[in-house]
Design a protein around this motif. Structure first.
Motif, PDB file in Angstrom:
ATOM      1  N   LYS A  23      21.877   9.686  26.718  1.00 20.08           N
ATOM      2  CA  LYS A  23      22.267   9.624  25.313  1.00 20.08           C
ATOM      3  C   LYS A  23      23.523   8.776  25.140  1.00 20.08           C
ATOM      4  O   LYS A  23      24.256   8.501  26.086  1.00 20.08           O
ATOM      5  CB  LYS A  23      22.547  11.035  24.777  1.00 20.08           C
ATOM      6  CG  LYS A  23      21.332  11.944  24.721  1.00 20.08           C
ATOM      7  CD  LYS A  23      20.459  11.627  23.532  1.00 20.08           C
ATOM      8  CE  LYS A  23      19.383  12.684  23.337  1.00 20.08           C
ATOM      9  NZ  LYS A  23      18.524  12.397  22.176  1.00 20.08           N
ATOM     10  N   THR A  47      22.876  12.421  19.068  1.00 21.16           N
ATOM     11  CA  THR A  47      21.645  13.209  19.129  1.00 21.16           C
ATOM     12  C   THR A  47      20.404  12.371  18.892  1.00 21.16           C
ATOM     13  O   THR A  47      19.279  12.843  19.087  1.00 21.16           O
ATOM     14  CB  THR A  47      21.673  14.329  18.075  1.00 21.16           C
ATOM     15  OG1 THR A  47      21.749  13.741  16.773  1.00 21.16           O
ATOM     16  CG2 THR A  47      22.872  15.239  18.300  1.00 21.16           C
ATOM     17  N   GLY A  48      20.599  11.134  18.413  1.00 20.46           N
ATOM     18  CA  GLY A  48      19.454  10.272  18.160  1.00 20.46           C
ATOM     19  C   GLY A  48      18.739  10.567  16.876  1.00 20.46           C
ATOM     20  O   GLY A  48      17.654  10.036  16.610  1.00 20.46           O
TER      21      GLY A  48
END
Length: 269
Positions: A23, A47-48
């Motif tokens: 990440k 967190t995307g």
């Protein structure tokens, strides 16, 4: 394992999919609330989930906030203002030697680092507050591009209210240096355009009463293998009041201590 049902063999299948993902990570360091330095106080994981503003899904794994240091040092801003940055310079006008700026070393403040010789007083000589600037900093290392929002919290008295209107802030980045700990030897600027790219133009603190974006980068700071400090760049916030906005501020106003809290929020858009 195999079974036979009505003459047909039966099988049980187990599906497994090992999955590893790195990440986005942003590390923010400077001082902490107790004036410890250098301290990593924010560890932000992307967190995307996307989003274009702070609070859009990033997770800060450290439940404290970083606090700035006086630019070029590791002196915490909350401790170092008086000793490291001094006070607002005075302009001594209409002396026998003309106008004298008490900021003789040109660092934007008057402190024990300044010195000048005696001067002759005339009946029109005056002492007025001159233009002033003050800089504070924090450091960021990342493996992903990031952005920064800012918000200034409104002070409580009239003098501070006025100064909120006339104080401007401009952010920039410094790629490398040694402020008591070396930084940036394995870093790149967080925007490919240079140390002032990605920043909004100078803003009044008044304009930051509501949170707004002040920087958006387009590349990570980590450019080569190294330590967190090696892969960090320094963000510098310069606060300035121009001389034109200080007309009439002379000895009759006495002393004042103007302080306003500005919060910078680092996040992955």
């Amino acid at each position: 394992m195999s079974f036979c049902l009505f003459g047909q063999p039966a099988t049980a299948e187990i599906v497994d999919r090992p999955h590893f993902e790195r990440k986005g990570l942003v590390v923010v360091w400077a001082a902490d609330a107790a004036s410890g330095v250098p301290i990593v106080s924010d560890l932000i994981v992307d967190t995307g989930t996307g989003g274009s503003a702070a609070g859009s899904g990033d997770i800060d794994l450290i439940a404290t906030d970083a606090h700035t240091v006086v630019t070029g040092t590791l002196a915490p801003t909350q401790d170092g203002i008086a000793s490291a940055t001094g006070g607002m310079p005075f302009l001594l006008t209409d002396t026998d030697r003309g106008a004298i700026n008490t900021d003789t070393n040109g660092d934007g403040v008057v402190s024990g680092e300044d010195a000048f010789t005696s001067f002759g007083l005339r009946d029109i000589s005056d002492a007025r507050v001159d233009a002033v600037r003050q800089s504070s900093s924090f450091y960021v290392a990342s493996n992903v591009p990031f952005a920064i929002d800012a918000q200034a919290f409104t002070p409580s008295n009239f003098t501070e209210f006025i100064l909120l209107l006339i104080t401007r802030v401009q952010l920039s980045t410094t790629l490398s240096g040694d402020d008591g700990i070396p930084f940036g030897s394995s870093a790149q600027l967080p925007h490919s355009g240079g140390n002032t790219s990605g920043f909004v133009p100078s803003l009044r603190l008044w304009d930051l009463r509501t949170q707004r974006n002040v920087f958006t980068g387009n590349q990570r700071t980590a450019a080569a293998p190294g330590s967190i400090a090696d892969q960090s760049v320094r963000f510098d916030a310069e606060y300035a009041i121009s001389a034109a906005n200080l007309t009439g501020y002379d000895l009759s106003l006495g002393t004042f201590d103007f302080q306003v809290e500005v919060v910078y929020t680092v996040y992955v858009p």
